[in-house]
Write a protein that holds these residues in place. Structure first.
Motif, PDB file in Angstrom:
ATOM      1  N   PRO A  36      11.316   0.283 -10.722  1.00  0.00           N
ATOM      2  CA  PRO A  36      12.576  -0.204 -10.143  1.00  0.00           C
ATOM      3  C   PRO A  36      13.688   0.830 -10.288  1.00  0.00           C
ATOM      4  CG  PRO A  36      12.222  -1.200 -12.280  1.00  0.00           C
ATOM      5  CD  PRO A  36      10.993  -0.377 -12.000  1.00  0.00           C
ATOM      6  N   VAL A  37      14.767   0.581  -9.579  1.00  0.00           N
ATOM      7  CA  VAL A  37      15.942   1.457  -9.678  1.00  0.00           C
ATOM      8  C   VAL A  37      16.525   1.395 -11.085  1.00  0.00           C
ATOM      9  CG1 VAL A  37      18.241   1.921  -8.771  1.00  0.00           C
ATOM     10  CG2 VAL A  37      16.401   1.230  -7.219  1.00  0.00           C
ATOM     11  N   THR A  80      -0.246   5.689  -1.161  1.00  0.00           N
ATOM     12  CA  THR A  80       0.654   4.550  -1.307  1.00  0.00           C
ATOM     13  C   THR A  80       2.091   5.047  -1.329  1.00  0.00           C
ATOM     14  OG1 THR A  80      -1.006   3.337  -2.575  1.00  0.00           O
ATOM     15  CG2 THR A  80       1.249   2.536  -2.705  1.00  0.00           C
ATOM     16  N   ARG A  81       2.910   4.428  -0.522  1.00  0.00           N
ATOM     17  CA  ARG A  81       4.341   4.731  -0.474  1.00  0.00           C
ATOM     18  C   ARG A  81       5.131   3.432  -0.617  1.00  0.00           C
ATOM     19  NH1 ARG A  81       4.539   6.301   4.236  1.00  0.00           N
ATOM     20  NH2 ARG A  81       5.705   4.649   5.261  1.00  0.00           N
ATOM     21  N   ASN A  82       6.122   3.455  -1.454  1.00  0.00           N
ATOM     22  CA  ASN A  82       6.912   2.250  -1.693  1.00  0.00           C
ATOM     23  C   ASN A  82       8.381   2.617  -1.817  1.00  0.00           C
ATOM     24  OD1 ASN A  82       7.362  -0.590  -2.367  1.00  0.00           O
ATOM     25  ND2 ASN A  82       7.793   0.146  -4.434  1.00  0.00           N
ATOM     26  N   VAL A  83       9.212   1.798  -1.231  1.00  0.00           N
ATOM     27  CA  VAL A  83      10.666   1.940  -1.339  1.00  0.00           C
ATOM     28  C   VAL A  83      11.160   0.824  -2.238  1.00  0.00           C
ATOM     29  CG1 VAL A  83      12.856   1.992  -0.107  1.00  0.00           C
ATOM     30  CG2 VAL A  83      10.810   2.980   0.941  1.00  0.00           C
ATOM     31  N   SER A  84      11.627   1.205  -3.415  1.00  0.00           N
ATOM     32  CA  SER A  84      12.117   0.232  -4.385  1.00  0.00           C
ATOM     33  C   SER A  84      13.578  -0.084  -4.083  1.00  0.00           C
ATOM     34  CB  SER A  84      11.966   0.787  -5.803  1.00  0.00           C
ATOM     35  OG  SER A  84      12.428  -0.137  -6.756  1.00  0.00           O
ATOM     36  N   PRO A  85      13.889  -1.314  -3.654  1.00  0.00           N
ATOM     37  CA  PRO A  85      15.281  -1.629  -3.314  1.00  0.00           C
ATOM     38  C   PRO A  85      16.131  -1.812  -4.560  1.00  0.00           C
ATOM     39  CG  PRO A  85      13.928  -3.573  -3.067  1.00  0.00           C
ATOM     40  CD  PRO A  85      12.992  -2.453  -3.441  1.00  0.00           C
ATOM     41  N   ALA A  86      17.424  -1.655  -4.380  1.00  0.00           N
ATOM     42  CA  ALA A  86      18.383  -1.815  -5.466  1.00  0.00           C
ATOM     43  C   ALA A  86      19.178  -3.089  -5.259  1.00  0.00           C
ATOM     44  CB  ALA A  86      19.324  -0.609  -5.541  1.00  0.00           C
ATOM     45  N   CYS A  87      19.502  -3.755  -6.346  1.00  0.00           N
ATOM     46  CA  CYS A  87      20.331  -4.944  -6.269  1.00  0.00           C
ATOM     47  C   CYS A  87      21.784  -4.536  -6.007  1.00  0.00           C
ATOM     48  CB  CYS A  87      20.220  -5.734  -7.576  1.00  0.00           C
ATOM     49  SG  CYS A  87      20.918  -4.891  -9.019  1.00  0.00           S
ATOM     50  N   ALA A 100      23.443  -0.697  -6.536  1.00  0.00           N
ATOM     51  CA  ALA A 100      23.321  -0.045  -5.232  1.00  0.00           C
ATOM     52  C   ALA A 100      23.970   1.327  -5.208  1.00  0.00           C
ATOM     53  CB  ALA A 100      23.935  -0.940  -4.145  1.00  0.00           C
ATOM     54  N   HIS A 101      24.916   1.571  -6.096  1.00  0.00           N
ATOM     55  CA  HIS A 101      25.593   2.875  -6.102  1.00  0.00           C
ATOM     56  C   HIS A 101      24.652   3.993  -6.541  1.00  0.00           C
ATOM     57  CE1 HIS A 101      25.864   1.373 -10.256  1.00  0.00           C
ATOM     58  NE2 HIS A 101      25.903   2.642 -10.621  1.00  0.00           N
ATOM     59  N   LYS A 132      19.716   0.177   0.669  1.00  0.00           N
ATOM     60  CA  LYS A 132      18.916   1.382   0.484  1.00  0.00           C
ATOM     61  C   LYS A 132      18.084   1.254  -0.789  1.00  0.00           C
ATOM     62  CE  LYS A 132      22.126   4.456   2.898  1.00  0.00           C
ATOM     63  NZ  LYS A 132      22.901   5.722   2.816  1.00  0.00           N
ATOM     64  N   GLY A 133      17.143   2.173  -0.936  1.00  0.00           N
ATOM     65  CA  GLY A 133      16.275   2.150  -2.109  1.00  0.00           C
ATOM     66  C   GLY A 133      15.782   3.534  -2.446  1.00  0.00           C
ATOM     67  N   GLN A 134      14.912   3.574  -3.438  1.00  0.00           N
ATOM     68  CA  GLN A 134      14.347   4.832  -3.917  1.00  0.00           C
ATOM     69  C   GLN A 134      12.863   4.858  -3.584  1.00  0.00           C
ATOM     70  OE1 GLN A 134      15.307   5.578  -7.979  1.00  0.00           O
ATOM     71  NE2 GLN A 134      14.498   7.656  -7.997  1.00  0.00           N
ATOM     72  N   GLN A 135      12.414   5.936  -2.949  1.00  0.00           N
ATOM     73  CA  GLN A 135      11.035   6.040  -2.486  1.00  0.00           C
ATOM     74  C   GLN A 135      10.168   6.712  -3.532  1.00  0.00           C
ATOM     75  OE1 GLN A 135      10.493   7.552   1.500  1.00  0.00           O
ATOM     76  NE2 GLN A 135       8.457   8.353   1.038  1.00  0.00           N
TER      77      GLN A 135
END
Length: 450
Positions: A133-134, A282-289, A293-294, A301-304
């Motif tokens: 996670p972020v 496997t590729r995943n974009v971990s979203p931020a709450c 988000a900053h 947006k998220g972190q790949q």
């Protein structure tokens, strides 16, 4: 030492009158004996007290600080169970699938004489768990829950008697949803969550996991051709486009154009080694709450993250047939089995709107060496020292086996508009004299027999 003092007192009691000067010595020894007994008694009391405290602390009954003791809560007047009536939830086909039917019964088991419930509801939820996670300490960044369907079984409070009560439910899962996935970067799960509220404001909960699968129908083998300039070599590979986690499949490998003729000699290629492997990407974009988000540049947006691994491989050094006399520049043929290595727990192909994407690739590498052969002497093959590595890869889908199952829409009975207005007519093509008609009496007898 105390035993020696006691024995000494007994022997000196008869000599007190004759030897008075020794009486003071005896009294001093008696005082020593009394002090030693007192110290011994105090030490034994301390030992017994310590052992009692240890027993009390180990039992956990008198120590209020013991947090390991089990806590037994009040008994619930009822409990829930989920019994599925439909088969496993399987999406047949890609994202264009018509979905999967879900039906079952929510069983309420009342253990008391009766139970009065004010509300009973059940939610079908999808869970997305981020392994990277972020923010590692934020639950909103790690878990994300989406409610797909809600059933409210009670519109007003109701009293249930002792026994079993069944509440049916059904739902059509949309076919575009991703299947249950457990990868190295994220997990996708489904489940049923039951919640009830009693008249005494007690809550009764129950959770039931719901695995969802996706199966693609098998298709014909795919034939792929690759050209490797500046040579005249062409490679033809026949392979299945869909493979399964369990079981093997055959790959046909054929290489043409391995012979180049010159004036007095021939240049030809030989295979020294052939490697194949199945890779999982496997590729995943971990979203931020919203709170974090900053860290990724704003909301939405998220972190790949990317992850790659091999789930099957092998190396072949023999087994092919070589024929340099085939028209068109010679030919090398090879057929070999391939499979996913057991114990790797492969992830089926998935593309989730949450950002999780898993794909697979079949890669083949052939190491070839060139040799020089004179035209008048075919056995005088001399290596030229030139070698090449021919690499080719193919997109491969990994999915569960469909078995004998079919989609739910192919099992439904005919619709009203598909049913004709009247039974089909019968065509009588009899050619000949008219058939005799039995009298009415015989017809009545036949009806009575029936």
């Amino acid at each position: 030492m105390p035993s020696q003092i006691l024995s000494f007192r007994r022997s000196s009691s008869h000599q007190r009158r004759e030897k008075k000067p020794q009486s003071s010595h005896v009294e001093d020894l008696t005082d020593l004996d009394t002090g030693a007994q007192r110290r011994h008694t105090v030490a034994m009391d301390l030992l017994h007290l310590g052992s009692k405290e240890k027993r009390k602390s180990s039992s956990g009954t008198s120590s209020p600080k013991n947090k390991g003791s089990p806590k037994i809560g009040p008994a619930k007047p009822a409990k829930f169970e989920v019994h599925m009536e439909s088969g496993p939830c399987v999406f047949y086909g890609g994202v264009q699938s018509t979905g999967a039917l879900l039906s079952g019964q929510l069983t309420l088991i009342v253990t008391d004489a009766e139970a009065r419930l004010t509300s009973v509801s059940m939610d079908l939820k999808a869970y997305a768990f981020q392994k990277k996670p972020v923010s590692k300490d934020c639950r909103e960044c790690i878990n994300k829950t989406t409610t797909l369907k809600t059933w409210n079984f009670l519109t007003e409070p109701k009293t249930f008697d002792h026994g079993t009560h069944r509440l049916p439910f059904s739902y059509l899962l949309p076919g575009h949803l991703p299947a249950t996935t457990h990868s190295h970067l994220a997990n996708i799960d489904y489940g049923l969550e039951v919640g009830a509220l009693t008249s005494l404001a007690d809550t009764i909960t129950h959770q039931h996991p719901l695995p969802v699968y996706r199966a693609l129908q098998p298709t014909e083998d795919k034939q792929s051709t690759r050209i490797f300039p500046p040579t005249n070599i062409t490679v033809n590979v026949i392979h299945p486009p869909i493979i399964h986690p369990i079981g093997s499949f055959l790959i046909q490998f054929r290489m043409n154009g391995v012979v180049t003729k010159q004036k007095d000699a021939v240049l030809r290629w030989r295979i020294r080694k052939l490697d194949w492997r199945i890779e999982e990407h496997t590729r995943n974009v971990s979203p931020a709450c919203p709170k974090h988000a900053h860290k990724v540049g704003g909301e939405g947006k998220g972190q790949q993250y990317d992850h790659e691994r091999q789930i099957g491989s092998d190396s072949l050094k023999s087994g092919w047939k070589t024929d340099f006399d085939v028209v068109g520049g010679g030919q090398i043929e090879l057929e070999f089995p391939a499979s996913i290595r057991p114990g790797t727990h492969p992830v089926c192909d998935v593309e989730s709107p949450t950002g999780l994407v898993t794909t697979h690739t079949l890669s083949i590498e052939a190491i070839i060496a060139e040799e020089h052969v004179r035209t008048n002497n075919a056995r005088s093959a001399v290596p030229t020292g030139s070698a090449r590595v021919l690499k080719t890869s193919f997109r491969t889908l990994v999915t569960d086996r469909s078995g004998l199952g079919i989609s739910w829409d192919n099992e439904q009975p005919p619709m009203y508009e598909d049913v004709p207005k009247s039974p089909p007519g019968y065509v009588f093509d009899y050619v000949g004299p008219p058939l005799p008609v039995p009298p009415e009496e015989e017809l009545e007898q036949m009806e009575n027999r029936v």
